[in-house]
Scaffold this active site. Structure first.
Site, PDB file in Angstrom:
ATOM      1  N   GLU A  12      88.663 -44.710 -50.140  1.00 39.90           N
ATOM      2  CA  GLU A  12      88.861 -44.028 -48.863  1.00 39.90           C
ATOM      3  C   GLU A  12      90.232 -43.344 -48.781  1.00 39.90           C
ATOM      4  O   GLU A  12      90.353 -42.211 -48.336  1.00 39.90           O
ATOM      5  CB  GLU A  12      88.711 -45.006 -47.697  1.00 39.90           C
ATOM      6  CG  GLU A  12      87.273 -45.443 -47.445  1.00 39.90           C
ATOM      7  CD  GLU A  12      86.784 -46.472 -48.441  1.00 39.90           C
ATOM      8  OE1 GLU A  12      87.620 -47.079 -49.148  1.00 39.90           O
ATOM      9  OE2 GLU A  12      85.548 -46.666 -48.531  1.00 39.90           O
ATOM     10  N   HIS A  67      81.682 -54.034 -40.344  1.00 39.68           N
ATOM     11  CA  HIS A  67      80.806 -52.861 -40.278  1.00 39.68           C
ATOM     12  C   HIS A  67      80.338 -52.541 -38.863  1.00 39.68           C
ATOM     13  O   HIS A  67      79.370 -51.825 -38.678  1.00 39.68           O
ATOM     14  CB  HIS A  67      79.585 -53.075 -41.175  1.00 39.68           C
ATOM     15  CG  HIS A  67      79.922 -53.169 -42.632  1.00 39.68           C
ATOM     16  ND1 HIS A  67      80.600 -54.214 -43.167  1.00 39.68           N
ATOM     17  CD2 HIS A  67      79.661 -52.323 -43.661  1.00 39.68           C
ATOM     18  CE1 HIS A  67      80.752 -54.034 -44.477  1.00 39.68           C
ATOM     19  NE2 HIS A  67      80.187 -52.889 -44.792  1.00 39.68           N
TER      20      HIS A  67
END
Lengths: 335, 348
Positions: free
Chosen positions: A67, A136
């Site tokens: 990321e 998540h």
């Protein structure tokens, strides 16, 4: 071809995001999409299905799992004139890239005295509702609203998702697009895929009312409308629901206009309560409309704890019931 | 140091296969050891198959990453683990927990989000822990467990307890930058950590060739002077031999070691992944030619370590353990809503 384009199409949130990206990729060769699995696999949620086939792998790019690397890469691309769209698979993975979003992308314009800008879109699928566990299911927007230099959008409908994507890509500054995972497939709407962008910085009244104002964004808008409808039946309360749509810059005029009309405010977000976006809203409202308030501003939010895997969807996220209780508190309060 | 790739999992014809297994079988593996590994691997496989079933029935929510196909890696690694060794892994963690001795009931009950789960239903599939087993998770962020595992190794070294950290990640995670920050510190401070890279060829939907400039992952420590070795991760005996070598290196105070385990996951990345990025033929070829459990079973037959009947008995035993775990996971109560607020900070 344009005749086909102008026809209204039933579109889910997923398809809307896809269509918005497709429109910009097709119309501007500087736009590129990059992220983990966005190409061949079509994205973890399938938001970019078919785009690599249509646009080619030079512009719809599968990246390694990294990321920080992906976002930093995009910052470099944007500085040099490209318009990257970056997909972070889940907003819970974004923190590794925080430095590059907030202290590079959001700072280059300022730091270079206006010489450079970072026109890029960072897509952050957010919120709970799919039993993702605590990593998540995150609502991360409050981490990013703390200082300027970046715009933050959160669509709650397919049409907004489409138009906000287009607006975000065309915006000359970095935009964090907070996408609502639980809405991806939950709803569809018909609208014309005409490439018209949303207006950044404008809120929308999605349910007009005169007794109380709910300020919300994302999936909580829908819960707010349910609560408002329920109480209209049982308590004869006429609630106005405003979808903020843009968190930074937020639409202070629309907010104040509604607050001055109703005199009562409930702020609803899924992110935890303390120092959240609602806290800033409450502060600004009391600074600018104190004399109009009949009762204290109420907030409905998640508790300041992690998202519980097993019971989070039911007990952690605010819902229409909890919003209803807040409305009742705001209506019944006596000084 | 071992830089040469070891024997690759070649697509050998059936007759030749047995031979190669017999060859790879370390002569010092006793019959009991072979059977122990067989049972451990079978437990993981049956457990994961059951988890897949429960997921399909809607009893497990959210994400569920199955370990089927990779069993030999964790069983071979664990077979060399000492009492103070610490373990951390990624979200594909069920097999690791079972191999390191965690109770299948507690693992399955965490999958179903019940009170009897290792994290009382708070964490789910990706996030569970066992202090008793020195098991530090289950980590939901790709690659983030590797620097934490390095810190575990620091603590092992600091306390001089002889422990070695086992830090597992996949071939997708190996491209995360923080892993190289960890490599540097681990090598600089000679930390006793084995980095186990489970190369199952796909980081989610992207094959390693499409994600990594250098696909020989055992070389990733070169810049940090960390030795690496490529291992046939489908062969539990070969894994064990490599794990012994790495552990010896670590315990001798020489620093970290990288083991690249060439393996394969049979299922999609998670239960929601139909795995359309690879052909069915590719999967069935691996299943037929290099399944780790079949390989070990052939090995057991070669060594005459057990009769078919004994293996069948073992199958039955494993099945009943898994059935009991699944029953427990469905009967254990749901967490109370008040559990949202427990364990946030130390209780006053």
């Amino acid at each position: 071809m344009s005749a086909v384009k102008q026809r209204s199409r039933k579109t889910t949130m997923l398809e809307a995001i896809n269509a918005g990206m497709a429109h910009e990729l097709e119309n501007d060769p500087d736009v590129v999409l990059l992220g983990e699995d966005v190409g061949r696999a079509g994205g973890i949620f399938r938001t970019s299905t078919g785009l690599q086939q249509r646009i080619g792998s030079k512009r719809v790019i599968d990246t390694p799992l990294d990321e920080k690397g992906i976002v930093a890469h995009a910052v470099g691309m944007a500085l040099y004139g490209l318009k990257p769209i970056v997909e972070i698979q889940f907003s819970g993975f974004i923190h590794d890239a925080f430095e590059h979003i907030m202290f590079c992308a959001a700072r280059y314009r300022w730091a270079s005295g206006g010489q450079y800008s970072c026109p890029m879109v960072i897509r952050a699928p957010s919120f709970g509702g799919i039993k993702g566990g605590f990593w998540h299911s995150q609502s991360v927007e409050a981490y990013f609203v703390h200082h300027g230099g970046i715009k933050i959008l959160c669509p709650s409908t397919p049409e907004d998702a489409y138009r906000m994507m287009i607006a975000a890509v065309r915006d000359p500054d970095p935009v964090l697009l907070v996408e609502a995972v639980p809405l991806y497939r939950a709803m569809s709407a018909s609208f014309v895929h005409d490439g018209v962008p949303a207006e950044i910085g404008r809120a929308e009244i999605i349910r007009p009312g005169k007794d109380l104002t709910i300020l919300s964004y994302g999936p909580m808008c829908h819960q707010s409308v349910i609560a408002a409808d329920d109480l209209a039946d049982t308590d004869a309360v006429d609630v106005e629901v405003i979808d903020l749509r843009t968190l930074i810059p937020y639409d202070i005029e629309s907010i104040l206009k509604s607050v001055k009309k109703t005199g009562r405010v409930v702020i609803v977000h899924e992110a935890p309560l303390s120092m959240g976006f609602g806290a800033e809203m409450a502060a600004v409202i009391q600074e600018k409309a104190f004399g109009y308030l009949h009762t204290p501003i109420q907030r409905v939010a998640a508790p300041d704890v992690p998202y519980h895997f097993s019971i989070g969807d039911e007990c952690y996220k605010p819902n229409a019931h909890r919003i209803g209780l807040a409305i009742k508190r705001a209506m019944a309060f006596e000084f | 140091m071992a830089r040469k790739p070891a024997t690759k999992p070649k697509a050998a014809p059936k007759a030749a296969r047995k031979k190669s297994i017999a060859k790879s079988k370390a002569p010092n593996a006793t019959n009991d050891e072979l059977l122990d590994y067989y049972k451990a691997m079978l437990l993981i496989r049956r457990f994961e198959e059951k988890a897949g079933q429960l997921y399909g029935m809607g009893l497990i929510g959210g994400f569920c990453h199955l370990y089927i196909g990779q069993e030999a890696v964790v069983v071979g690694m664990q077979s060399t683990a000492g009492p103070n060794d610490s373990v951390i892994t990624s979200y594909r963690d069920h097999g690791h927990m079972l191999a390191y001795g965690m109770d299948p009931k507690g693992v399955m009950a965490e999958l179903t989000g019940r009170r009897g789960g290792y994290s009382q239903g708070k964490g789910g599939s990706m996030h569970m822990f066992s202090r008793e087993k020195n098991f530090y998770g289950g980590h939901g962020i790709v690659g983030a467990q590797m620097p934490i595992g390095t810190g575990l190794a620091f603590a092992n070294q600091y306390k001089q307890d002889g422990g070695v950290a086992h830090a597992y990640c996949g071939d997708g995670a190996i491209n995360q930058g923080q892993i190289y920050e960890a490599f540097n510190m681990a090598s600089l401070w000679k930390l006793p950590v084995i980095y186990v890279v489970e190369n199952n060829k796909y980081g989610m939907g992207t094959s390693i060739e499409r994600a990594s400039a250098v696909t020989e992952l055992y070389k990733r420590g070169d810049s940090f002077a960390i030795p690496g070795k490529q291992v046939n991760g489908m062969d539990v005996i070969e894994v064990r031999a490599a794990a012994e070598e790495a552990a010896e290196w670590c315990r001798a105070g020489k620093g970290p070691f990288i083991l690249e385990m060439k393996t394969y996951r049979y299922r999609g990345h998670s239960m929601s992944d139909p795995a359309k990025y690879r052909s069915k033929e590719e999967v069935s070829k691996v299943r037929q030619e290099s399944d780790p459990i079949d390989l070990l079973r052939a090995c057991i037959a070669d060594a005459e370590a057990a009769t078919e009947d004994q293996l069948k008995e073992m199958d039955k035993e494993v099945k009943s353990i898994v059935t009991a775990a699944a029953e427990f996971a469905q009967q254990s109560p749901e967490p109370d809503p008040s559990e949202l607020f427990t364990d946030i900070l130390v209780e006053a």
